[in-house]
Design an enzyme around this catalytic site. Structure first.
Site, PDB file in Angstrom:
ATOM      1  N   THR A 131      33.776  -9.611  48.074  1.00  0.00           N
ATOM      2  CA  THR A 131      33.282  -8.549  47.207  1.00  0.00           C
ATOM      3  C   THR A 131      34.388  -7.855  46.408  1.00  0.00           C
ATOM      4  OG1 THR A 131      32.387  -6.286  47.298  1.00  0.00           O
ATOM      5  CG2 THR A 131      33.330  -7.103  49.325  1.00  0.00           C
ATOM      6  N   GLU A 133      34.609  -4.839  46.186  1.00  0.00           N
ATOM      7  CA  GLU A 133      35.017  -3.653  46.945  1.00  0.00           C
ATOM      8  C   GLU A 133      36.390  -3.843  47.589  1.00  0.00           C
ATOM      9  OE1 GLU A 133      33.388  -0.432  47.676  1.00  0.00           O
ATOM     10  OE2 GLU A 133      32.668  -1.072  45.734  1.00  0.00           O
ATOM     11  N   TYR A 155      33.158  -0.801  55.121  1.00  0.00           N
ATOM     12  CA  TYR A 155      32.557  -2.042  54.592  1.00  0.00           C
ATOM     13  C   TYR A 155      33.639  -2.920  53.985  1.00  0.00           C
ATOM     14  CZ  TYR A 155      30.201  -5.083  51.187  1.00  0.00           C
ATOM     15  OH  TYR A 155      29.801  -6.175  50.440  1.00  0.00           O
ATOM     16  N   LYS A 159      35.092  -6.565  55.101  1.00  0.00           N
ATOM     17  CA  LYS A 159      35.038  -7.735  54.204  1.00  0.00           C
ATOM     18  C   LYS A 159      36.449  -8.294  53.953  1.00  0.00           C
ATOM     19  CE  LYS A 159      30.637  -8.414  52.966  1.00  0.00           C
ATOM     20  NZ  LYS A 159      29.932  -9.697  52.890  1.00  0.00           N
TER      21      LYS A 159
HETATM   22  P1  NAP Z   1      21.295  -7.338  50.946  1.00  0.00           P
HETATM   23  O1  NAP Z   1      20.169  -7.369  49.977  1.00  0.00           O
HETATM   24  O2  NAP Z   1      21.636  -6.070  51.639  1.00  0.00           O
HETATM   25  O3  NAP Z   1      20.981  -8.447  52.059  1.00  0.00           O
HETATM   26  C1  NAP Z   1      21.716  -8.526  53.256  1.00  0.00           C
HETATM   27  C2  NAP Z   1      21.104  -9.597  54.150  1.00  0.00           C
HETATM   28  O4  NAP Z   1      21.843  -9.676  55.367  1.00  0.00           O
HETATM   29  C3  NAP Z   1      19.648  -9.317  54.553  1.00  0.00           C
HETATM   30  O5  NAP Z   1      18.963 -10.541  54.591  1.00  0.00           O
HETATM   31  C4  NAP Z   1      19.805  -8.742  55.950  1.00  0.00           C
HETATM   32  O6  NAP Z   1      18.658  -8.913  56.749  1.00  0.00           O
HETATM   33  C5  NAP Z   1      20.931  -9.630  56.469  1.00  0.00           C
HETATM   34  N1  NAP Z   1      21.625  -9.094  57.654  1.00  0.00           N
HETATM   35  C6  NAP Z   1      22.148  -7.851  57.805  1.00  0.00           C
HETATM   36  N2  NAP Z   1      22.720  -7.759  59.031  1.00  0.00           N
HETATM   37  C7  NAP Z   1      22.556  -8.949  59.638  1.00  0.00           C
HETATM   38  C8  NAP Z   1      22.917  -9.480  60.907  1.00  0.00           C
HETATM   39  N3  NAP Z   1      23.540  -8.739  61.838  1.00  0.00           N
HETATM   40  N4  NAP Z   1      22.597 -10.756  61.201  1.00  0.00           N
HETATM   41  C9  NAP Z   1      21.919 -11.514  60.312  1.00  0.00           C
HETATM   42  N5  NAP Z   1      21.526 -11.080  59.107  1.00  0.00           N
HETATM   43  C10 NAP Z   1      21.855  -9.809  58.763  1.00  0.00           C
HETATM   44  O7  NAP Z   1      22.634  -7.874  50.271  1.00  0.00           O
HETATM   45  P2  NAP Z   1      22.839  -8.687  48.895  1.00  0.00           P
HETATM   46  O8  NAP Z   1      22.975  -7.718  47.796  1.00  0.00           O
HETATM   47  O9  NAP Z   1      21.849  -9.790  48.832  1.00  0.00           O
HETATM   48  O10 NAP Z   1      24.309  -9.270  49.148  1.00  0.00           O
HETATM   49  C11 NAP Z   1      24.504 -10.525  49.787  1.00  0.00           C
HETATM   50  C12 NAP Z   1      25.920 -10.592  50.328  1.00  0.00           C
HETATM   51  O11 NAP Z   1      26.855 -10.451  49.258  1.00  0.00           O
HETATM   52  C13 NAP Z   1      26.288  -9.489  51.314  1.00  0.00           C
HETATM   53  O12 NAP Z   1      27.195 -10.062  52.238  1.00  0.00           O
HETATM   54  C14 NAP Z   1      27.007  -8.435  50.476  1.00  0.00           C
HETATM   55  O13 NAP Z   1      27.896  -7.703  51.287  1.00  0.00           O
HETATM   56  C15 NAP Z   1      27.721  -9.338  49.489  1.00  0.00           C
HETATM   57  N6  NAP Z   1      27.986  -8.793  48.157  1.00  0.00           N
HETATM   58  C16 NAP Z   1      26.974  -8.243  47.427  1.00  0.00           C
HETATM   59  C17 NAP Z   1      27.216  -7.820  46.133  1.00  0.00           C
HETATM   60  C18 NAP Z   1      26.123  -7.238  45.267  1.00  0.00           C
HETATM   61  O14 NAP Z   1      26.453  -6.608  44.258  1.00  0.00           O
HETATM   62  N7  NAP Z   1      24.860  -7.461  45.592  1.00  0.00           N
HETATM   63  C19 NAP Z   1      28.495  -7.975  45.580  1.00  0.00           C
HETATM   64  C20 NAP Z   1      29.493  -8.551  46.345  1.00  0.00           C
HETATM   65  C21 NAP Z   1      29.216  -8.984  47.638  1.00  0.00           C
HETATM   66  P3  NAP Z   1      17.420  -7.853  56.699  1.00  0.00           P
HETATM   67  O15 NAP Z   1      16.612  -8.253  55.472  1.00  0.00           O
HETATM   68  O16 NAP Z   1      16.728  -8.089  57.976  1.00  0.00           O
HETATM   69  O17 NAP Z   1      18.017  -6.486  56.565  1.00  0.00           O
HETATM   70  O1  F7E Z   2      27.064   2.351  44.392  1.00  0.00           O
HETATM   71  C1  F7E Z   2      27.677   5.671  42.974  1.00  0.00           C
HETATM   72  C2  F7E Z   2      28.438   5.294  44.231  1.00  0.00           C
HETATM   73  O2  F7E Z   2      25.693   1.780  46.392  1.00  0.00           O
HETATM   74  C3  F7E Z   2      27.622   2.174  43.113  1.00  0.00           C
HETATM   75  C4  F7E Z   2      27.051  -3.397  47.342  1.00  0.00           C
HETATM   76  O3  F7E Z   2      26.223  -4.461  46.958  1.00  0.00           O
HETATM   77  O4  F7E Z   2      28.355  -3.588  45.352  1.00  0.00           O
HETATM   78  C5  F7E Z   2      27.572  -2.690  46.107  1.00  0.00           C
HETATM   79  O5  F7E Z   2      28.362  -1.587  46.518  1.00  0.00           O
HETATM   80  C6  F7E Z   2      28.301   3.450  42.669  1.00  0.00           C
HETATM   81  C7  F7E Z   2      29.217   4.090  43.717  1.00  0.00           C
HETATM   82  O6  F7E Z   2      26.989  -0.029  45.167  1.00  0.00           O
HETATM   83  C8  F7E Z   2      24.602   7.249  44.020  1.00  0.00           C
HETATM   84  O7  F7E Z   2      29.260   6.382  44.684  1.00  0.00           O
HETATM   85  C9  F7E Z   2      26.188   7.656  42.610  1.00  0.00           C
HETATM   86  O8  F7E Z   2      30.399   4.509  43.100  1.00  0.00           O
HETATM   87  O9  F7E Z   2      24.994   0.905  44.132  1.00  0.00           O
HETATM   88  P1  F7E Z   2      26.079   1.262  45.054  1.00  0.00           P
HETATM   89  P2  F7E Z   2      28.497  -0.249  45.637  1.00  0.00           P
HETATM   90  O10 F7E Z   2      28.967   0.809  46.530  1.00  0.00           O
HETATM   91  O11 F7E Z   2      29.306  -0.530  44.415  1.00  0.00           O
HETATM   92  C10 F7E Z   2      29.500  -4.134  46.024  1.00  0.00           C
HETATM   93  C11 F7E Z   2      30.192  -5.100  45.095  1.00  0.00           C
HETATM   94  C12 F7E Z   2      29.184  -4.685  47.355  1.00  0.00           C
HETATM   95  O12 F7E Z   2      29.841  -5.603  47.826  1.00  0.00           O
HETATM   96  C13 F7E Z   2      28.202  -3.936  48.183  1.00  0.00           C
HETATM   97  O13 F7E Z   2      27.649  -4.774  49.190  1.00  0.00           O
HETATM   98  O14 F7E Z   2      27.281   4.418  42.416  1.00  0.00           O
HETATM   99  N1  F7E Z   2      26.476   6.485  43.222  1.00  0.00           N
HETATM  100  N2  F7E Z   2      25.048   8.147  43.096  1.00  0.00           N
HETATM  101  C14 F7E Z   2      25.507   6.194  44.102  1.00  0.00           C
HETATM  102  N3  F7E Z   2      25.328   5.145  44.937  1.00  0.00           N
HETATM  103  C15 F7E Z   2      24.212   5.129  45.703  1.00  0.00           C
HETATM  104  N4  F7E Z   2      23.978   4.079  46.512  1.00  0.00           N
HETATM  105  N5  F7E Z   2      23.296   6.170  45.663  1.00  0.00           N
HETATM  106  C16 F7E Z   2      23.451   7.246  44.840  1.00  0.00           C
HETATM  107  O15 F7E Z   2      22.626   8.134  44.824  1.00  0.00           O
END
Ligand code: NAP
Ligand code: F7E
Length: 375
Positions: A131, A133, A155, A159
């Site tokens: 990620t 992050e 987190y 990662k």
């Molecule tokens: P998400 O919607 O939160 O999905 C997370 C998945 O992981 C869900 O299927 C969840 O199951 C499962 N899970 C959580 N804890 C688990 C455990 N202990 N054992 C088995 N399964 C588990 O995340 P996403 O946005 O699709 O992201 C996919 C991956 O990419 C994650 O690893 C995230 O950290 C990473 N990532 C995401 C982004 C982004 O912008 N979306 C960017 C960079 C990296 P449940 O449905 O049961 O909760």
């Molecule tokens: O926050 C700000 C918050 O929670 C984005 C995950 O998929 O992407 C995701 O992580 C920004 C942050 O995503 C609210 O402070 C303001 O600066 O949507 P987010 P994230 O933290 O960037 C990365 C790449 C991952 O890997 C992660 O798994 O938005 N923010 N107000 C807020 N964020 C949330 N959630 N809620 C608010 O009300």
């Protein structure tokens, strides 16, 4: 027929990746967690299809904290590819449950890699959901595969372990293991507590009069937001490359949470003004374009059978956005912007969907849901 294991199949990315791999002719084995209520909403459309369930798509109970379960699944399935998408993926929540986040996001990756060694799957290819992050307090703008990491949350630190254990097992045991360093990617299937989806859902509900206010944290954080299905195609491309390697996937554009909010309101014909500063800051309706709102509703009534219309209570001067410091993070990632030129050059991958289009497709999807069903 290639076999792929997808952990996190019930999540945003898992559901899109499943569709993409099914389309490419794969047999998919998804790992789901036991839950007290249904957690398969994002893949229901796939497994309710009788030509797919237990023919091309198989679901297995499992959890990244359960080593023996992972071993058994690997022995039974003997996959060609593994996509490790499962994670406690919410950055803010990771400050509340840091130990669990590390168990799943850091050690979960190790457990899987070690299970591959135990079972002796020499040919398997492994994708790790790394990620942006990792860059946290950024050391370089824009961020590429060469930028040093500086994680800013439990987190991101978890990662970081995942990232390095992938590199280590690749070098130590010659496992074909790759990191996709993905910047934020969103979609109508994004979890409702991530900021983009929180905004598009709340604005739809405000439009319908079901909610009066959207409460947010840091409005000035900047993110590089892309469209999730394109990033899932990128995951597949990373594993098809002839050499195991690490890649950044990003759009190369950055926008603030404030801009995302303004544009979402604009999509429903509302222009916002901002008053006061910091914790007292408020987003106020400056103008409402009733023509635009009416057009949207008329179109929705015809195309999607909208039962609900726009709220009559929306007036210039009404406060529709407030700041709640409870959403602030103890340490914040202020700015992310990715450089995905390596992925473009080596894999032929490039993000296609622009920021404006992303906002548009997310608000349309939420408006459809809210105005059809009324929640
Ligand atoms: P998400 O919607 O939160 O999905 C997370 C998945 O992981 C869900 O299927 C969840 O199951 C499962 N899970 C959580 N804890 C688990 C455990 N202990 N054992 C088995 N399964 C588990 O995340 P996403 O946005 O699709 O992201 C996919 C991956 O990419 C994650 O690893 C995230 O950290 C990473 N990532 C995401 C982004 C982004 O912008 N979306 C960017 C960079 C990296 P449940 O449905 O049961 O909760
Ligand atoms: O926050 C700000 C918050 O929670 C984005 C995950 O998929 O992407 C995701 O992580 C920004 C942050 O995503 C609210 O402070 C303001 O600066 O949507 P987010 P994230 O933290 O960037 C990365 C790449 C991952 O890997 C992660 O798994 O938005 N923010 N107000 C807020 N964020 C949330 N959630 N809620 C608010 O009300």
């Amino acid at each position: 027929m290639k076999k792929a294991i997808i952990t996190g199949i019930t999540g945003q990315d898992g559901s899109y990746l499943t569709e993409i791999l099914l389309e490419k002719g794969y047999e998919i084995h998804g790992i789901i967690r036991r839950s007290s209520s249904f957690n398969t909403g994002r893949i229901d459309h796939l497994y309710s299809d009788k030509s797919i369930l237990n023919k091309k798509l198989f679901l297995h109970y499992g959890d990244l904290v359960d080593t023996s379960n992972l071993n058994r699944l690997l022995e039974k399935i003997e996959p060609d590819e593994i996509y490790n998408l499962a994670a406690q993926s919410h950055v803010k929540v990771s400050f509340e449950i840091p130990d669990y986040t590390a168990q799943v996001d850091a050690l979960g990756t190790l457990r899987f890699l070690d299970a591959i060694r135990e079972v002796g799957l020499k040919q398997v290819k492994f994708y790790q959901a790394s990620t942006s992050e990792l860059y946290g307090k950024v050391q370089e703008i824009p961020q590429s595969e060469k930028t040093p990491f500086y994680p800013r949350s439990p987190y991101a630190v978890s990662k970081l372990y995942g990232y390095w254990i992938i590199v280590n097992y690749r070098e130590a045991y010659n496992i074909f293991a790759c990191n996709g360093i993905l910047f934020n990617h969103e979609s109508p299937r994004r979890g409702e507590t991530f900021v983009t989806r929180k905004i598009t859902r709340a604005v739809s509900r405000i439009a319908a009069g079901l909610q009066s206010n959207l409460s947010l944290g840091n409005l000035d954080a900047k993110r590089d937001w892309g469209f999730a299905p394109e990033y899932c195609e990128g995951m597949w491309k990373i594993l098809q490359h002839d050499k195991a390697d690490d890649f950044v996937l990003a759009t190369g554009e950055t926008h603030t949470v404030r801009e995302f909010t303004e544009l979402t309101f604009k999509e429903i014909g509302i222009e916002l003004d901002w008053a006061e500063k910091e914790e007292k800051e408020r987003g106020i309706i400056k103008t409402i374009n009733l023509e635009k709102a009416k057009e949207l509703i008329d179109f929705g009534r015809k195309s999607s059978g909208y039962k609900f219309g726009f709220s009559e209570n929306l007036k210039p001067g009404s406060t529709v956005v407030t700041v709640d410091p409870n959403y602030y993070r103890p340490t914040e990632v202020e700015l992310l912007i990715g450089n995905a030129s390596k992925a473009e050059k080596v894999l032929g991958w490039k993000a296609q969907t622009k920021f404006e289009k992303l906002v548009n497709l997310m608000i349309k999807s939420d408006l459809d849901k809210v105005l059809q069903r009324g929640y």
